[in-house]
Structure formats: structure tokens, C-alpha cells
Design a protein around this motif. Structure first.
Motif, PDB file in Angstrom:
ATOM      1  N   VAL A  20       0.544 -34.182  25.513  1.00 32.98           N
ATOM      2  CA  VAL A  20       0.610 -33.163  24.472  1.00 32.98           C
ATOM      3  C   VAL A  20       0.319 -33.934  23.191  1.00 32.98           C
ATOM      4  CG1 VAL A  20       2.079 -31.496  23.273  1.00 32.98           C
ATOM      5  CG2 VAL A  20       2.340 -31.837  25.745  1.00 32.98           C
ATOM      6  N   ILE A  21      -0.903 -33.839  22.708  1.00 28.28           N
ATOM      7  CA  ILE A  21      -1.302 -34.709  21.598  1.00 28.28           C
ATOM      8  C   ILE A  21      -2.447 -34.085  20.813  1.00 28.28           C
ATOM      9  CG2 ILE A  21      -2.970 -36.084  22.924  1.00 28.28           C
ATOM     10  CD1 ILE A  21      -1.589 -38.558  21.469  1.00 28.28           C
ATOM     11  N   ALA A  22      -2.504 -34.446  19.551  1.00 27.85           N
ATOM     12  CA  ALA A  22      -3.564 -34.008  18.651  1.00 27.85           C
ATOM     13  C   ALA A  22      -3.659 -35.059  17.537  1.00 27.85           C
ATOM     14  CB  ALA A  22      -3.233 -32.633  18.066  1.00 27.85           C
ATOM     15  N   PRO A  23      -4.756 -35.074  16.810  1.00 26.64           N
ATOM     16  CA  PRO A  23      -4.886 -36.035  15.712  1.00 26.64           C
ATOM     17  C   PRO A  23      -3.870 -35.780  14.591  1.00 26.64           C
ATOM     18  CG  PRO A  23      -7.033 -35.140  16.318  1.00 26.64           C
ATOM     19  CD  PRO A  23      -5.994 -34.327  17.042  1.00 26.64           C
ATOM     20  N   GLY A  24      -3.393 -36.876  13.987  1.00 29.39           N
ATOM     21  CA  GLY A  24      -2.597 -36.804  12.769  1.00 29.39           C
ATOM     22  C   GLY A  24      -1.172 -36.315  12.899  1.00 29.39           C
ATOM     23  N   LEU A  25      -0.579 -36.399  14.067  1.00 33.60           N
ATOM     24  CA  LEU A  25       0.807 -35.955  14.240  1.00 33.60           C
ATOM     25  C   LEU A  25       1.770 -36.890  13.521  1.00 33.60           C
ATOM     26  CD1 LEU A  25       0.685 -35.078  18.052  1.00 33.60           C
ATOM     27  CD2 LEU A  25       0.644 -33.476  16.121  1.00 33.60           C
ATOM     28  N   ASP A  26       2.940 -36.386  13.190  1.00 32.44           N
ATOM     29  CA  ASP A  26       3.980 -37.235  12.604  1.00 32.44           C
ATOM     30  C   ASP A  26       4.500 -38.224  13.632  1.00 32.44           C
ATOM     31  OD1 ASP A  26       3.877 -36.038  10.093  1.00 32.44           O
ATOM     32  OD2 ASP A  26       5.479 -34.633  10.546  1.00 32.44           O
ATOM     33  N   VAL A  27       4.852 -37.723  14.826  1.00 31.27           N
ATOM     34  CA  VAL A  27       5.431 -38.577  15.867  1.00 31.27           C
ATOM     35  C   VAL A  27       4.822 -38.221  17.214  1.00 31.27           C
ATOM     36  CG1 VAL A  27       7.563 -39.284  17.059  1.00 31.27           C
ATOM     37  CG2 VAL A  27       7.656 -38.644  14.637  1.00 31.27           C
ATOM     38  N   VAL A  28       4.454 -39.252  17.952  1.00 29.57           N
ATOM     39  CA  VAL A  28       4.130 -39.093  19.366  1.00 29.57           C
ATOM     40  C   VAL A  28       5.246 -39.802  20.127  1.00 29.57           C
ATOM     41  CG1 VAL A  28       2.549 -39.660  21.245  1.00 29.57           C
ATOM     42  CG2 VAL A  28       1.641 -38.916  19.034  1.00 29.57           C
ATOM     43  N   ALA A 108      -1.840 -48.454  22.322  1.00 34.92           N
ATOM     44  CA  ALA A 108      -2.550 -48.921  21.127  1.00 34.92           C
ATOM     45  C   ALA A 108      -3.876 -48.183  20.982  1.00 34.92           C
ATOM     46  CB  ALA A 108      -2.761 -50.432  21.210  1.00 34.92           C
ATOM     47  N   GLU A 109      -4.566 -47.979  22.088  1.00 24.77           N
ATOM     48  CA  GLU A 109      -5.830 -47.233  22.051  1.00 24.77           C
ATOM     49  C   GLU A 109      -5.588 -45.781  21.640  1.00 24.77           C
ATOM     50  OE1 GLU A 109      -7.429 -47.820  25.981  1.00 24.77           O
ATOM     51  OE2 GLU A 109      -7.713 -49.970  25.641  1.00 24.77           O
ATOM     52  N   LEU A 110      -4.547 -45.177  22.175  1.00 22.16           N
ATOM     53  CA  LEU A 110      -4.183 -43.809  21.828  1.00 22.16           C
ATOM     54  C   LEU A 110      -3.877 -43.704  20.332  1.00 22.16           C
ATOM     55  CD1 LEU A 110      -2.077 -41.389  23.819  1.00 22.16           C
ATOM     56  CD2 LEU A 110      -1.271 -41.971  21.553  1.00 22.16           C
ATOM     57  N   ALA A 111      -3.154 -44.683  19.798  1.00 20.88           N
ATOM     58  CA  ALA A 111      -2.810 -44.673  18.368  1.00 20.88           C
ATOM     59  C   ALA A 111      -4.066 -44.797  17.511  1.00 20.88           C
ATOM     60  CB  ALA A 111      -1.826 -45.793  18.055  1.00 20.88           C
ATOM     61  N   ARG A 112      -5.023 -45.607  17.939  1.00 20.69           N
ATOM     62  CA  ARG A 112      -6.287 -45.721  17.201  1.00 20.69           C
ATOM     63  C   ARG A 112      -7.058 -44.400  17.222  1.00 20.69           C
ATOM     64  NH1 ARG A 112      -5.983 -50.874  18.820  1.00 20.69           N
ATOM     65  NH2 ARG A 112      -6.928 -50.645  20.864  1.00 20.69           N
ATOM     66  N   GLN A 113      -7.035 -43.727  18.359  1.00 17.45           N
ATOM     67  CA  GLN A 113      -7.787 -42.485  18.498  1.00 17.45           C
ATOM     68  C   GLN A 113      -7.147 -41.322  17.745  1.00 17.45           C
ATOM     69  OE1 GLN A 113      -8.395 -41.225  22.565  1.00 17.45           O
ATOM     70  NE2 GLN A 113      -9.400 -39.333  21.947  1.00 17.45           N
ATOM     71  N   TYR A 114      -5.831 -41.167  17.856  1.00 16.63           N
ATOM     72  CA  TYR A 114      -5.158 -39.980  17.317  1.00 16.63           C
ATOM     73  C   TYR A 114      -4.451 -40.196  15.984  1.00 16.63           C
ATOM     74  CZ  TYR A 114      -6.172 -37.633  21.679  1.00 16.63           C
ATOM     75  OH  TYR A 114      -6.819 -37.051  22.738  1.00 16.63           O
ATOM     76  N   ARG A 115      -4.198 -41.416  15.607  1.00 16.02           N
ATOM     77  CA  ARG A 115      -3.626 -41.767  14.305  1.00 16.02           C
ATOM     78  C   ARG A 115      -2.308 -41.067  13.962  1.00 16.02           C
ATOM     79  NH1 ARG A 115      -6.249 -46.029  12.921  1.00 16.02           N
ATOM     80  NH2 ARG A 115      -8.499 -45.973  12.989  1.00 16.02           N
ATOM     81  N   PRO A 116      -1.310 -41.109  14.858  1.00 16.16           N
ATOM     82  CA  PRO A 116      -0.003 -40.561  14.472  1.00 16.16           C
ATOM     83  C   PRO A 116       0.653 -41.478  13.443  1.00 16.16           C
ATOM     84  CG  PRO A 116       0.199 -41.740  16.529  1.00 16.16           C
ATOM     85  CD  PRO A 116      -1.278 -41.726  16.184  1.00 16.16           C
ATOM     86  N   LYS A 117       1.624 -40.950  12.716  1.00 16.63           N
ATOM     87  CA  LYS A 117       2.382 -41.798  11.791  1.00 16.63           C
ATOM     88  C   LYS A 117       3.264 -42.768  12.566  1.00 16.63           C
ATOM     89  CE  LYS A 117       2.514 -38.407   8.085  1.00 16.63           C
ATOM     90  NZ  LYS A 117       3.329 -37.393   7.408  1.00 16.63           N
ATOM     91  N   GLN A 141      10.398 -50.898  14.496  1.00 17.40           N
ATOM     92  CA  GLN A 141       9.982 -52.212  14.980  1.00 17.40           C
ATOM     93  C   GLN A 141       9.013 -52.842  13.977  1.00 17.40           C
ATOM     94  OE1 GLN A 141      11.549 -53.328  17.885  1.00 17.40           O
ATOM     95  NE2 GLN A 141      12.631 -51.412  17.460  1.00 17.40           N
ATOM     96  N   PRO A 142       8.893 -54.169  13.988  1.00 15.35           N
ATOM     97  CA  PRO A 142       8.014 -54.823  13.019  1.00 15.35           C
ATOM     98  C   PRO A 142       6.524 -54.612  13.298  1.00 15.35           C
ATOM     99  CG  PRO A 142       9.013 -56.458  14.472  1.00 15.35           C
ATOM    100  CD  PRO A 142       9.647 -55.131  14.789  1.00 15.35           C
ATOM    101  N   GLU A 143       6.146 -54.396  14.552  1.00 22.20           N
ATOM    102  CA  GLU A 143       4.722 -54.259  14.864  1.00 22.20           C
ATOM    103  C   GLU A 143       4.240 -52.837  14.638  1.00 22.20           C
ATOM    104  OE1 GLU A 143       6.709 -55.446  17.592  1.00 22.20           O
ATOM    105  OE2 GLU A 143       6.973 -53.548  18.579  1.00 22.20           O
ATOM    106  N   HIS A 144       2.937 -52.700  14.639  1.00 21.84           N
ATOM    107  CA  HIS A 144       2.275 -51.403  14.531  1.00 21.84           C
ATOM    108  C   HIS A 144       1.308 -51.262  15.703  1.00 21.84           C
ATOM    109  CE1 HIS A 144       3.874 -51.487  10.479  1.00 21.84           C
ATOM    110  NE2 HIS A 144       3.506 -50.238  10.339  1.00 21.84           N
ATOM    111  N   LEU A 145       0.999 -50.033  16.035  1.00 26.37           N
ATOM    112  CA  LEU A 145      -0.066 -49.731  16.985  1.00 26.37           C
ATOM    113  C   LEU A 145      -1.151 -49.054  16.165  1.00 26.37           C
ATOM    114  CD1 LEU A 145       1.955 -48.357  20.035  1.00 26.37           C
ATOM    115  CD2 LEU A 145       0.879 -50.595  19.788  1.00 26.37           C
ATOM    116  N   ALA A 146      -2.247 -49.783  15.947  1.00 20.23           N
ATOM    117  CA  ALA A 146      -3.260 -49.358  14.977  1.00 20.23           C
ATOM    118  C   ALA A 146      -2.522 -49.201  13.644  1.00 20.23           C
ATOM    119  CB  ALA A 146      -3.982 -48.109  15.437  1.00 20.23           C
ATOM    120  N   ASP A 147      -2.580 -48.034  13.015  1.00 18.78           N
ATOM    121  CA  ASP A 147      -1.867 -47.821  11.754  1.00 18.78           C
ATOM    122  C   ASP A 147      -0.510 -47.162  11.950  1.00 18.78           C
ATOM    123  OD1 ASP A 147      -3.969 -48.899  10.275  1.00 18.78           O
ATOM    124  OD2 ASP A 147      -4.968 -46.951  10.099  1.00 18.78           O
ATOM    125  N   ALA A 148      -0.151 -46.875  13.199  1.00 21.30           N
ATOM    126  CA  ALA A 148       1.098 -46.167  13.482  1.00 21.30           C
ATOM    127  C   ALA A 148       2.281 -47.119  13.513  1.00 21.30           C
ATOM    128  CB  ALA A 148       1.001 -45.433  14.821  1.00 21.30           C
TER     129      ALA A 148
END
Length: 181
Positions: A20-28, A108-117, A141-148
Motif C-alpha cells: 500500500v504505497i504512493a509517492p510522497g507519503l509521510d510514513v511507510v 532503500a530502493e523503495l525509498a528512492r522511488q516513492y520518497r516518503p518522509k 535512527q541515524p541513517e537514512h534510506l535515500a532522503d527518508a
């Protein structure tokens, strides 16, 4: 929702369920993997006794208690769901460490594609294995997945006796409040 039979549950082994996903969501929200119950129904966190849906509502993420078959309504709330490993099993401990690590790469790939916060992992032990961070605690957490950003939440399974429903809701509420919601 009709309860799956024992045969239907067994037939669901290794089945994937749709994200259940779409671009630009607040939270996945990212579960560990689907249960056989979820595999049989096609709905995330569908097993009776799983506290994900009540926790989402009590924490203020949803305006009312949603049922698993209403998972598509999460998108209207700026939320989505995926799994680290999209393979239904009876227990999460049936997954290998390699599957969990591959799931981290896929996320990480999903985060790059959909760009959730935020990508919110629901299950600290699986997170520790997947991301190689044995000392991780719940929270940001200290790390990010893409920009998320990455946030770890307790597993809402009814088997997780370390967290009662109010405790789970407090952890989820902290994430919601960090978003200014």
C-alpha cells in the motif's frame, strides 16, 4: 472478513501481498513479513490479535479504527505499508538473515522511488539484523534510506508481551508528533 481455513493458511505460505504505497507519503510502515493469515487474506497485519490497526488509531495516525481490509484508506492519511521480506510465513524466525539484509536493500530502493518522509520499521530485532545495527533502540535512527528518515517501532504482534497497547500507541504517537501531525 472471513477467517481463512487451515488449508487456506497453509496454501498462503511464501505468498507475497501487495504494498500500500504512493509517492510522497509521510510514513511507510514496514512490517517484517506477512503472516500466513495476511498471505491468505491479502491484507497487512490481518491476523486477529495483531495490534497494528488499534495502535495506529490510538496514536492519532487514523481518525477511526481501520480494519485490515480497509488498508487502502491509509493512503488518504499520508501512510503506506510494505514488508521487509514479502513472503508469508507462520513465524518471522523462518526468515534468514540474508533475506532480511536483502530486504534492507529493497527498502532503500523503495525509498528512492516513492520518497516518503519516514520509513518506520515495525520490529526492532529484524531491523537490527537487516541493517547490521545490533544496538539500535526504538525511535529515530541515524541513517537514512535515500532522503527518508528511519524510525524503529516495536512489533505490534500480540506475541510481543514487552509492549501493551498503550505502550505501543505512545511509541507510534512519538513518530506522528515528530512529523508535526
Amino acid at each position: 472478513m472471513t477467517r481463512p481455513t487451515r488449508d487456506q493458511l497453509e496454501a498462503a505460505r511464501d505468498r507475497a501481498i501487495p504494498e500500500v504505497i504512493a509517492p510522497g507519503l509521510d510514513v511507510v510502515f514496514c512490517g517484517i513479513n506477512p503472516s500466513l493469515y495476511s498471505g491468505a487474506t491479502g491484507h497487512h497485519f490481518a491476523r486477529p490479535g495483531n495490534r497494528f490497526w488499534p495502535t495506529l488509531h490510538r496514536s492519532g495516525f487514523t481518525p477511526r479504527l481501520l480494519r485490515p481490509e480497509e488498508q487502502h484508506l491509509l493512503l488518504d492519511c499520508g501512510l503506506g505499508i510494505t514488508n521487509m521480506v514479502n513472503r508469508a510465513t507462520a513465524r518471522a524466525d523462518e526468515l534468514s538473515d540474508d533475506e532480511l539484509r536483502a530486504g534492507a536493500v529493497r527498502l532503500a530502493e523503495l525509498a528512492r522511488q516513492y520518497r516518503p518522509k519516514i520509513v518506520a520499521m515495525v520490529g526492532i530485532t529484524a531491523y537490527r539484523t537487516a541493517f547490521g545495527n545490533r544496538r539500535a533502540r526504538t525511535g529515530p535512527q541515524p541513517e537514512h534510506l535515500a532522503d527518508a528518515g528511519v524510525w524503529v517501532l516495536p512489533n505490534p504482534s500480540g506475541l510481543n508481551a514487552n509492549y501493551q497497547l498503550d505502550d505501543l500507541a505512545a511509541e507510534f504517537r512519538a513518530l506522528r508528533e515528530s512529523l508535526g501531525r
